[in-house]
Design an enzyme around this catalytic site. Sequence first.
Site, PDB file in Angstrom:
ATOM      1  N   HIS A 142     -58.869  60.910  61.050  1.00 53.87           N
ATOM      2  CA  HIS A 142     -59.527  60.173  62.120  1.00 53.87           C
ATOM      3  C   HIS A 142     -60.212  61.124  63.085  1.00 53.87           C
ATOM      4  CE1 HIS A 142     -57.224  56.671  60.758  1.00 53.87           C
ATOM      5  NE2 HIS A 142     -58.060  55.951  61.461  1.00 53.87           N
ATOM      6  N   LYS A 146     -58.660  59.760  68.783  1.00 56.28           N
ATOM      7  CA  LYS A 146     -57.707  58.694  68.486  1.00 56.28           C
ATOM      8  C   LYS A 146     -56.394  58.945  69.230  1.00 56.28           C
ATOM      9  CE  LYS A 146     -55.666  56.071  64.653  1.00 56.28           C
ATOM     10  NZ  LYS A 146     -55.972  54.792  65.316  1.00 56.28           N
TER      11      LYS A 146
END
Length: 256
Positions: A142, A146
């Site tokens: 990610h 995040k």
Amino acid sequence: MINVAVAGCGGRMGTAVVDAVSAADDMAVVCGIDPHGSACAGFPVFATVAEALDAVDADVLVDFTQPAVVAGNLAEALPRGVDCVVGTTGLPTETLEALASDAAAGAALFYAPNFTTGAVLMMEFAKAAAPYFPEAEVIEFHHCNKKDAPSGTAVRTAQLIAEARSPRVSEAPGRETEMPGAEGARGALVDGVPVHAVRSMGYVASQEVIFGSLGQTLTLRHDSWDRTSYMPGVLLGIRSVGEREGLIVGLETFMD
């Protein structure tokens, strides 16, 4: 028309939700919620969910905020009878169940670890493969902003693998093989499945599930390169949640 309130309307995902809902013929954004007061054209923005729901009539609250605030948002909306569509990950199942139990009669809490159809299919394929492979690991990638690790998708995938192959457990070497000073090298164990989280610029959301058995591996991978990939699933959730009651987990629940 379905009246939609968007919590986190000024964020990356929230902005995409606003655009998708605004473009749909059967729903409209009636307000946004953003404690930073981000300006949004065409609808009022409130600092809190309580202020928003006191001022407007919303059928559905869509929440793409942060793990630290999502439970409070849902605790405000569900007792008022507002259905909730949640893409913010980081809430344990016990918290989701408790929030749903406090909902007004007829209200539903829909939580999806991932709103992309490809990721849902990847999880379903992983569940199908799990009984046939003694070893399985999840690697998720990610963007560096995040807020939670591992991702909700990775956690849900590991849970599905564990359920599908029970009572069998992983035969891969575990934490006993980690070198002193390098604890964690084998990842986090989620229901006995090693999960590894990568955070780096350049990613939106990607995940690999690697299965292994004697002389072979099977790799499942899904990549999401743009947040628009989530929007068909979000709109499906908004359209479907009003027909349900209580806690619903997973976009596959609404995919026929």
